[in-house]
Design a protein around this motif. Structure first.
Motif, PDB file in Angstrom:
ATOM      1  N   UNK A 167      44.558  60.028  19.561  1.00  0.00           N
ATOM      2  CA  UNK A 167      43.986  59.280  20.686  1.00  0.00           C
ATOM      3  C   UNK A 167      42.995  58.244  20.174  1.00  0.00           C
ATOM      4  N   UNK A 168      43.098  57.035  20.707  1.00  0.00           N
ATOM      5  CA  UNK A 168      42.226  55.944  20.286  1.00  0.00           C
ATOM      6  C   UNK A 168      41.380  55.482  21.471  1.00  0.00           C
ATOM      7  N   UNK A 169      40.351  54.718  21.167  1.00  0.00           N
ATOM      8  CA  UNK A 169      39.539  54.094  22.216  1.00  0.00           C
ATOM      9  C   UNK A 169      39.774  52.588  22.170  1.00  0.00           C
ATOM     10  N   UNK A 170      40.132  52.044  23.335  1.00  0.00           N
ATOM     11  CA  UNK A 170      40.447  50.619  23.446  1.00  0.00           C
ATOM     12  C   UNK A 170      39.348  49.936  24.244  1.00  0.00           C
ATOM     13  N   UNK A 171      38.847  48.840  23.719  1.00  0.00           N
ATOM     14  CA  UNK A 171      37.795  48.071  24.387  1.00  0.00           C
ATOM     15  C   UNK A 171      38.414  47.029  25.305  1.00  0.00           C
ATOM     16  N   UNK A 172      38.064  47.089  26.582  1.00  0.00           N
ATOM     17  CA  UNK A 172      38.427  46.039  27.533  1.00  0.00           C
ATOM     18  C   UNK A 172      37.231  45.094  27.649  1.00  0.00           C
ATOM     19  N   UNK A 173      37.388  43.853  27.195  1.00  0.00           N
ATOM     20  CA  UNK A 173      36.340  42.847  27.379  1.00  0.00           C
ATOM     21  C   UNK A 173      36.684  42.075  28.647  1.00  0.00           C
ATOM     22  N   UNK A 174      35.768  42.116  29.628  1.00  0.00           N
ATOM     23  CA  UNK A 174      36.062  41.561  30.944  1.00  0.00           C
ATOM     24  C   UNK A 174      34.995  40.576  31.397  1.00  0.00           C
ATOM     25  N   UNK A 175      35.380  39.691  32.257  1.00  0.00           N
ATOM     26  CA  UNK A 175      34.465  38.694  32.794  1.00  0.00           C
ATOM     27  C   UNK A 175      33.389  39.339  33.666  1.00  0.00           C
ATOM     28  N   UNK A 176      32.220  38.695  33.670  1.00  0.00           N
ATOM     29  CA  UNK A 176      31.173  39.077  34.611  1.00  0.00           C
ATOM     30  C   UNK A 176      30.978  38.015  35.678  1.00  0.00           C
ATOM     31  N   UNK A 177      31.816  36.981  35.650  1.00  0.00           N
ATOM     32  CA  UNK A 177      31.657  35.837  36.559  1.00  0.00           C
ATOM     33  C   UNK A 177      32.438  36.064  37.844  1.00  0.00           C
ATOM     34  N   UNK A 178      31.787  35.797  38.981  1.00  0.00           N
ATOM     35  CA  UNK A 178      32.453  35.933  40.277  1.00  0.00           C
ATOM     36  C   UNK A 178      32.865  34.579  40.844  1.00  0.00           C
ATOM     37  N   UNK A 179      32.763  33.520  40.012  1.00  0.00           N
ATOM     38  CA  UNK A 179      33.162  32.187  40.468  1.00  0.00           C
ATOM     39  C   UNK A 179      33.621  31.348  39.278  1.00  0.00           C
ATOM     40  N   UNK A 180      34.320  30.281  39.601  1.00  0.00           N
ATOM     41  CA  UNK A 180      34.750  29.291  38.609  1.00  0.00           C
ATOM     42  C   UNK A 180      34.307  27.933  39.151  1.00  0.00           C
ATOM     43  N   UNK A 181      33.486  27.217  38.383  1.00  0.00           N
ATOM     44  CA  UNK A 181      32.961  25.930  38.830  1.00  0.00           C
ATOM     45  C   UNK A 181      34.016  24.840  38.671  1.00  0.00           C
ATOM     46  N   UNK A 182      34.350  24.184  39.776  1.00  0.00           N
ATOM     47  CA  UNK A 182      35.381  23.156  39.772  1.00  0.00           C
ATOM     48  C   UNK A 182      34.788  21.791  39.446  1.00  0.00           C
ATOM     49  N   UNK A 183      35.656  20.786  39.329  1.00  0.00           N
ATOM     50  CA  UNK A 183      35.182  19.480  38.847  1.00  0.00           C
ATOM     51  C   UNK A 183      34.269  18.756  39.835  1.00  0.00           C
ATOM     52  N   UNK A 184      34.259  19.190  41.101  1.00  0.00           N
ATOM     53  CA  UNK A 184      33.333  18.573  42.063  1.00  0.00           C
ATOM     54  C   UNK A 184      32.051  19.383  42.220  1.00  0.00           C
ATOM     55  N   UNK A 185      31.881  20.403  41.360  1.00  0.00           N
ATOM     56  CA  UNK A 185      30.674  21.213  41.383  1.00  0.00           C
ATOM     57  C   UNK A 185      30.729  22.406  42.321  1.00  0.00           C
ATOM     58  N   UNK A 186      31.797  22.505  43.126  1.00  0.00           N
ATOM     59  CA  UNK A 186      31.911  23.651  44.023  1.00  0.00           C
ATOM     60  C   UNK A 186      32.330  24.888  43.246  1.00  0.00           C
ATOM     61  N   UNK A 187      32.047  26.064  43.834  1.00  0.00           N
ATOM     62  CA  UNK A 187      32.365  27.334  43.185  1.00  0.00           C
ATOM     63  C   UNK A 187      33.581  27.978  43.854  1.00  0.00           C
ATOM     64  N   UNK A 188      34.609  28.192  43.068  1.00  0.00           N
ATOM     65  CA  UNK A 188      35.803  28.882  43.543  1.00  0.00           C
ATOM     66  C   UNK A 188      35.610  30.375  43.282  1.00  0.00           C
ATOM     67  N   UNK A 189      35.625  31.171  44.342  1.00  0.00           N
ATOM     68  CA  UNK A 189      35.419  32.614  44.188  1.00  0.00           C
ATOM     69  C   UNK A 189      36.536  33.222  43.347  1.00  0.00           C
ATOM     70  N   UNK A 190      36.157  34.005  42.351  1.00  0.00           N
ATOM     71  CA  UNK A 190      37.163  34.578  41.446  1.00  0.00           C
ATOM     72  C   UNK A 190      36.607  35.831  40.786  1.00  0.00           C
ATOM     73  N   UNK A 191      37.057  36.123  39.583  1.00  0.00           N
ATOM     74  CA  UNK A 191      36.686  37.322  38.843  1.00  0.00           C
ATOM     75  C   UNK A 191      37.818  37.636  37.886  1.00  0.00           C
ATOM     76  N   UNK A 192      38.144  38.937  37.712  1.00  0.00           N
ATOM     77  CA  UNK A 192      39.314  39.290  36.907  1.00  0.00           C
ATOM     78  C   UNK A 192      40.503  39.495  37.844  1.00  0.00           C
ATOM     79  N   UNK A 193      41.722  39.307  37.286  1.00  0.00           N
ATOM     80  CA  UNK A 193      42.941  39.484  38.080  1.00  0.00           C
ATOM     81  C   UNK A 193      43.346  40.950  37.990  1.00  0.00           C
ATOM     82  N   UNK A 194      43.459  41.596  39.157  1.00  0.00           N
ATOM     83  CA  UNK A 194      43.594  43.061  39.203  1.00  0.00           C
ATOM     84  C   UNK A 194      44.765  43.590  38.371  1.00  0.00           C
TER      85      UNK A 194
END
Length: 231
Positions: free
Chosen positions: A1-28
């Motif tokens: 048995x091994x241990x696998x590291x999941x490195x995941x985002x902590x961001x709940x948004x993605x900043x678009x080119x007009x400065x607005x925030x698109x709600x996001x995160x990780x894809x389930x």
């Protein structure tokens, strides 16, 4: 048995080119499908995020239309609920690669916001690449590769063949024209050899200990390949 590291985002948004925030995160699906495969094979999982924040799920990834119907959405939601590790992440800054047999990065647009510029994540990626341990990265997860910069300024993944979410897919999904930058373009500029497959079809690319997938449909076959590398 091994241990696998999941490195995941902590961001709940993605900043678009007009400065607005698109709600996001990780894809389930990109977290659930590999998690279930690794646990079924008897392995343990530890989740790490920048600052140790609980990784936010992209609500769009829980919708019926994102999962082939309501039955699929219910299965993904149940899988997410079963991932207790999501609720107790460790700080990415404190990760010691020696504690893990493999590393995996799920996608979602969140990594475009934080992991693409996160030095701790970049360190983990460079160390994993150099260690020869299996490294899996899927969909928008390869945004994290942009932070894997060596002391001479070069990208550690330059010259590696990878699959990643493509320009065509970003445009078809409706966010391509709103993005500050596109993942396929930025990886190519860093010297990474992006091997684009058909939009939305499974596409897994293996180059040495690096296993990458293009999109959510690639999550399951990527996990199978990573398990093969783990032996």
């Amino acid at each position: 048995m091994a241990t696998i590291l999941f490195v995941m985002t902590g961001a709940d948004h993605w900043t678009l080119n007009d400065g607005t925030r698109h709600a996001t995160g990780f894809w389930a699906e990109e977290a659930v499908a590999p998690y279930e495969a690794f646990r079924a094979a008897g392995h343990q999982v530890v989740v790490a995020t920048p600052g140790g924040v609980v990784p936010p799920v992209d609500k769009g990834s829980l919708a019926a239309e994102a999962n082939g119907g309501q039955e699929g959405a219910d299965r993904i939601a149940a899988g997410l609920d079963a991932m207790a590790e999501l609720r107790r992440p460790v700080r990415l800054e404190d990760v010691d690669l020696g504690d893990y047999a493999a590393v995996f990065y799920p996608g979602g647009h969140g990594p475009m916001e934080d992991l693409a510029v996160d030095a701790a994540s970049g360190r983990v990626l460079v160390e994993t690449l150099e260690s020869g341990k299996p490294l899996g990265v899927v969909c928008h997860g390869p945004a994290a590769l942009l932070a894997a910069v060596r002391e001479d300024g070069s990208n550690a993944f330059a010259g590696y063949r990878v699959a990643a979410f493509t320009n065509a897919e970003e445009l078809q999904a409706g966010l391509g024209e709103k993005a500050r930058w596109l993942l396929q373009d930025r990886l190519t500029e860093a010297g990474v050899d992006v091997r684009a497959g058909e939009p939305w079809a499974p596409n897994v690319v293996v180059d040495r200990n690096l296993v990458t997938g293009q999109n959510p449909a690639s999550s399951e076959p990527l996990a199978a390949e990573l398990l093969k590398q783990l032996g």
